[in-house]
Design a protein around this motif. Structure first.
Motif, PDB file in Angstrom:
ATOM      1  N   ASP A  98      16.440  47.773 -65.686  1.00 48.14           N
ATOM      2  CA  ASP A  98      17.007  49.126 -65.782  1.00 48.14           C
ATOM      3  C   ASP A  98      18.295  49.120 -66.591  1.00 48.14           C
ATOM      4  OD1 ASP A  98      15.236  50.727 -63.865  1.00 48.14           O
ATOM      5  OD2 ASP A  98      15.792  48.989 -62.658  1.00 48.14           O
ATOM      6  N   LEU A  99      18.972  47.963 -66.607  1.00 48.07           N
ATOM      7  CA  LEU A  99      20.252  47.868 -67.299  1.00 48.07           C
ATOM      8  C   LEU A  99      20.552  46.420 -67.639  1.00 48.07           C
ATOM      9  CD1 LEU A  99      22.950  49.347 -68.126  1.00 48.07           C
ATOM     10  CD2 LEU A  99      23.805  48.715 -65.856  1.00 48.07           C
ATOM     11  N   LEU A 100      21.106  46.201 -68.820  1.00 49.81           N
ATOM     12  CA  LEU A 100      21.623  44.892 -69.187  1.00 49.81           C
ATOM     13  C   LEU A 100      23.136  45.013 -69.322  1.00 49.81           C
ATOM     14  CD1 LEU A 100      20.250  42.234 -71.559  1.00 49.81           C
ATOM     15  CD2 LEU A 100      22.591  43.035 -71.940  1.00 49.81           C
ATOM     16  N   ILE A 101      23.867  44.221 -68.539  1.00 50.11           N
ATOM     17  CA  ILE A 101      25.325  44.200 -68.634  1.00 50.11           C
ATOM     18  C   ILE A 101      25.715  43.044 -69.547  1.00 50.11           C
ATOM     19  CG2 ILE A 101      27.497  43.881 -67.392  1.00 50.11           C
ATOM     20  CD1 ILE A 101      26.212  45.100 -64.953  1.00 50.11           C
ATOM     21  N   TYR A 102      26.362  43.382 -70.647  1.00 48.88           N
ATOM     22  CA  TYR A 102      26.792  42.364 -71.604  1.00 48.88           C
ATOM     23  C   TYR A 102      28.278  42.087 -71.404  1.00 48.88           C
ATOM     24  CZ  TYR A 102      27.738  39.980 -76.006  1.00 48.88           C
ATOM     25  OH  TYR A 102      28.119  39.063 -76.951  1.00 48.88           O
ATOM     26  N   LEU A 103      28.600  40.850 -71.032  1.00 49.61           N
ATOM     27  CA  LEU A 103      29.983  40.439 -70.824  1.00 49.61           C
ATOM     28  C   LEU A 103      30.527  39.888 -72.136  1.00 49.61           C
ATOM     29  CD1 LEU A 103      29.660  38.638 -67.356  1.00 49.61           C
ATOM     30  CD2 LEU A 103      30.017  41.068 -67.855  1.00 49.61           C
ATOM     31  N   THR A 136      22.174  44.678 -82.005  1.00 54.52           N
ATOM     32  CA  THR A 136      20.865  45.234 -82.388  1.00 54.52           C
ATOM     33  C   THR A 136      19.901  45.317 -81.207  1.00 54.52           C
ATOM     34  OG1 THR A 136      20.061  43.020 -83.015  1.00 54.52           O
ATOM     35  CG2 THR A 136      21.084  44.356 -84.745  1.00 54.52           C
ATOM     36  N   PHE A 137      20.360  44.963 -80.012  1.00 56.79           N
ATOM     37  CA  PHE A 137      19.473  44.934 -78.837  1.00 56.79           C
ATOM     38  C   PHE A 137      19.165  46.359 -78.371  1.00 56.79           C
ATOM     39  CE2 PHE A 137      18.866  44.932 -74.221  1.00 56.79           C
ATOM     40  CZ  PHE A 137      17.827  44.029 -74.100  1.00 56.79           C
ATOM     41  N   ASN A 138      17.879  46.641 -78.116  1.00 53.92           N
ATOM     42  CA  ASN A 138      17.494  47.987 -77.680  1.00 53.92           C
ATOM     43  C   ASN A 138      16.320  47.993 -76.702  1.00 53.92           C
ATOM     44  OD1 ASN A 138      15.384  47.297 -79.354  1.00 53.92           O
ATOM     45  ND2 ASN A 138      15.769  48.892 -80.882  1.00 53.92           N
ATOM     46  N   SER A 139      16.080  46.871 -76.028  1.00 51.37           N
ATOM     47  CA  SER A 139      14.932  46.803 -75.119  1.00 51.37           C
ATOM     48  C   SER A 139      15.186  47.529 -73.795  1.00 51.37           C
ATOM     49  CB  SER A 139      14.561  45.340 -74.838  1.00 51.37           C
ATOM     50  OG  SER A 139      14.085  44.719 -76.010  1.00 51.37           O
ATOM     51  N   CYS A 140      16.463  47.734 -73.451  1.00 54.41           N
ATOM     52  CA  CYS A 140      16.822  48.489 -72.257  1.00 54.41           C
ATOM     53  C   CYS A 140      18.263  48.971 -72.422  1.00 54.41           C
ATOM     54  CB  CYS A 140      16.657  47.635 -70.991  1.00 54.41           C
ATOM     55  SG  CYS A 140      17.863  46.297 -70.821  1.00 54.41           S
ATOM     56  N   PRO A 141      18.742  49.888 -71.576  1.00 51.93           N
ATOM     57  CA  PRO A 141      20.132  50.357 -71.687  1.00 51.93           C
ATOM     58  C   PRO A 141      21.127  49.205 -71.533  1.00 51.93           C
ATOM     59  CG  PRO A 141      18.866  51.805 -70.269  1.00 51.93           C
ATOM     60  CD  PRO A 141      17.994  50.616 -70.539  1.00 51.93           C
ATOM     61  N   VAL A 142      22.275  49.324 -72.203  1.00 49.46           N
ATOM     62  CA  VAL A 142      23.294  48.270 -72.207  1.00 49.46           C
ATOM     63  C   VAL A 142      24.638  48.828 -71.757  1.00 49.46           C
ATOM     64  CG1 VAL A 142      24.605  46.651 -73.636  1.00 49.46           C
ATOM     65  CG2 VAL A 142      22.153  46.983 -74.055  1.00 49.46           C
ATOM     66  N   LEU A 143      25.313  48.077 -70.893  1.00 49.51           N
ATOM     67  CA  LEU A 143      26.699  48.354 -70.519  1.00 49.51           C
ATOM     68  C   LEU A 143      27.532  47.162 -70.964  1.00 49.51           C
ATOM     69  CD1 LEU A 143      29.063  49.766 -69.084  1.00 49.51           C
ATOM     70  CD2 LEU A 143      28.275  48.717 -66.936  1.00 49.51           C
ATOM     71  N   ARG A 144      28.463  47.384 -71.880  1.00 46.20           N
ATOM     72  CA  ARG A 144      29.310  46.304 -72.380  1.00 46.20           C
ATOM     73  C   ARG A 144      30.608  46.291 -71.567  1.00 46.20           C
ATOM     74  NH1 ARG A 144      27.934  45.769 -78.745  1.00 46.20           N
ATOM     75  NH2 ARG A 144      29.539  44.157 -78.620  1.00 46.20           N
ATOM     76  N   LEU A 145      30.945  45.113 -71.025  1.00 46.85           N
ATOM     77  CA  LEU A 145      32.157  44.951 -70.234  1.00 46.85           C
ATOM     78  C   LEU A 145      33.057  43.897 -70.871  1.00 46.85           C
ATOM     79  CD1 LEU A 145      30.828  44.876 -66.539  1.00 46.85           C
ATOM     80  CD2 LEU A 145      31.891  46.795 -67.727  1.00 46.85           C
ATOM     81  N   ASP A 146      34.290  44.251 -71.123  1.00 44.74           N
ATOM     82  CA  ASP A 146      35.279  43.304 -71.643  1.00 44.74           C
ATOM     83  C   ASP A 146      35.783  42.456 -70.479  1.00 44.74           C
ATOM     84  OD1 ASP A 146      37.677  42.029 -72.533  1.00 44.74           O
ATOM     85  OD2 ASP A 146      37.884  43.543 -74.098  1.00 44.74           O
ATOM     86  N   ILE A 147      35.678  41.149 -70.588  1.00 46.48           N
ATOM     87  CA  ILE A 147      36.030  40.266 -69.472  1.00 46.48           C
ATOM     88  C   ILE A 147      37.522  40.297 -69.131  1.00 46.48           C
ATOM     89  CG2 ILE A 147      34.066  38.733 -69.821  1.00 46.48           C
ATOM     90  CD1 ILE A 147      35.876  36.815 -71.319  1.00 46.48           C
ATOM     91  N   ASN A 148      38.340  40.851 -70.022  1.00 44.48           N
ATOM     92  CA  ASN A 148      39.774  40.958 -69.743  1.00 44.48           C
ATOM     93  C   ASN A 148      40.139  42.236 -68.992  1.00 44.48           C
ATOM     94  OD1 ASN A 148      40.825  38.514 -70.887  1.00 44.48           O
ATOM     95  ND2 ASN A 148      40.379  39.363 -72.911  1.00 44.48           N
ATOM     96  N   GLU A 149      39.166  43.102 -68.782  1.00 43.57           N
ATOM     97  CA  GLU A 149      39.449  44.390 -68.147  1.00 43.57           C
ATOM     98  C   GLU A 149      39.189  44.392 -66.643  1.00 43.57           C
ATOM     99  OE1 GLU A 149      37.341  47.401 -70.251  1.00 43.57           O
ATOM    100  OE2 GLU A 149      38.571  47.216 -72.074  1.00 43.57           O
ATOM    101  N   TYR A 150      38.796  43.250 -66.081  1.00 45.07           N
ATOM    102  CA  TYR A 150      38.574  43.176 -64.633  1.00 45.07           C
ATOM    103  C   TYR A 150      38.831  41.749 -64.164  1.00 45.07           C
ATOM    104  CZ  TYR A 150      34.127  41.152 -66.094  1.00 45.07           C
ATOM    105  OH  TYR A 150      33.176  40.358 -66.674  1.00 45.07           O
ATOM    106  N   ASP A 151      39.051  41.590 -62.877  1.00 45.29           N
ATOM    107  CA  ASP A 151      39.254  40.268 -62.280  1.00 45.29           C
ATOM    108  C   ASP A 151      38.594  40.273 -60.909  1.00 45.29           C
ATOM    109  OD1 ASP A 151      40.095  37.899 -61.095  1.00 45.29           O
ATOM    110  OD2 ASP A 151      42.095  37.989 -61.982  1.00 45.29           O
ATOM    111  N   LEU A 152      37.404  39.709 -60.834  1.00 45.03           N
ATOM    112  CA  LEU A 152      36.624  39.745 -59.591  1.00 45.03           C
ATOM    113  C   LEU A 152      37.180  38.818 -58.526  1.00 45.03           C
ATOM    114  CD1 LEU A 152      33.012  39.891 -61.083  1.00 45.03           C
ATOM    115  CD2 LEU A 152      34.349  41.764 -60.119  1.00 45.03           C
ATOM    116  N   PHE A 153      38.059  37.892 -58.907  1.00 46.61           N
ATOM    117  CA  PHE A 153      38.647  36.967 -57.938  1.00 46.61           C
ATOM    118  C   PHE A 153      39.906  37.544 -57.290  1.00 46.61           C
ATOM    119  CE2 PHE A 153      36.303  33.897 -60.637  1.00 46.61           C
ATOM    120  CZ  PHE A 153      35.528  33.317 -59.646  1.00 46.61           C
TER     121      PHE A 153
END
Length: 222
Positions: free
Chosen positions: A135-140, A180-197
């Motif tokens: 349903d979604l690909l999250i690109y880090l 160029t990826f278009n096989s499913c919706p993409v959400l691009r996340l910048d790794i500097n914009e969050y800190d999961l730890f």
């Protein structure tokens, strides 16, 4: 807090995490699964019968390795959807052909005949209306400097011994692929914009963004 219900994430959603080495795919997979009450799907590297041989002789084993990855990821994708969804998946089946198999071919580690055979199998198995795409690909994504810093910080011996030129190439190949990826919706996340730890609210902001993309996608399909 039940973030899945709060942000209206479907209970049967399948979300795939993609990105080059060092961007935190495994951490994102675990934290999102925990936040949404989903299951996880990780690559089973330790059971790969070709990996050791591949590192000893790229040209001899690159085709075998890629065929094995294709078959295993295809079976895993099928299993996830037969289970009923509700999964966060570490790495996608699309990276195999778009990045790794292509790289082996362009570097001369895979013959043109083998590459065309692999591509034909991939297209027949994956690029069809019958294949259950996520349903979604999250690109880090992050800068090369930040990726190299994280690789150095986690200190895995094999990664430390790998030439910087390899990481530079992989970083560029991933950027070319996602653009160029278009096989499913993409959400691009910048790794500097969050800190999961260090910041617990980071995961909620990510879930909110996931919700927005999924709702937009649903509207577009109507």
């Amino acid at each position: 807090m039940d973030l899945r219900n709060k942000y209206g994430i479907p209970h049967d959603a399948v979300i795939t995490i993609a990105g080059t080495v060092g961007v935190g795919k495994s951490t994102m997979t675990k934290e999102l699964a925990k936040a949404l009450g989903f299951k996880t799907s990780f690559e089973k590297v330790e059971t790969n019968p070709y990996l050791d041989s591949f590192y000893q002789d790229f040209k001899r084993w690159s085709f075998h390795l890629q065929i094995y990855f294709l078959a295993e990821r295809f079976k895993e994708q099928k299993r996830i959807f037969e289970y009923g969804g509700g999964f966060i998946q570490d790495r996608s089946i699309y990276e195999d052909t778009g990045i790794f198999a292509r790289m082996h071919y362009e570097k001369g580690n895979m013959s043109q005949v083998d590459y065309e055979t692999y591509k034909g199998l991939f297209d027949a198995m994956v690029m069809t209306p019958y294949f259950p795409h996520p349903d979604l690909l999250i690109y880090l994504e992050g800068s090369l400097d930040e990726v190299l810093r994280r690789i150095k910080e986690r200190g895995r011996p094999m990664e430390q011994q790998t030439p910087v030129s390899y990481w530079e190439e992989m970083h560029q190949r991933y950027e070319n692929w996602i653009n160029t990826f278009n096989s499913c919706p993409v959400l691009r996340l910048d790794i500097n914009e969050y800190d999961l730890f260090e910041n617990e609210s980071s995961v909620e902001r990510i879930v909110e963004r996931i919700s927005t993309v999924l709702k937009q996608t649903k509207m577009l399909k109507k």
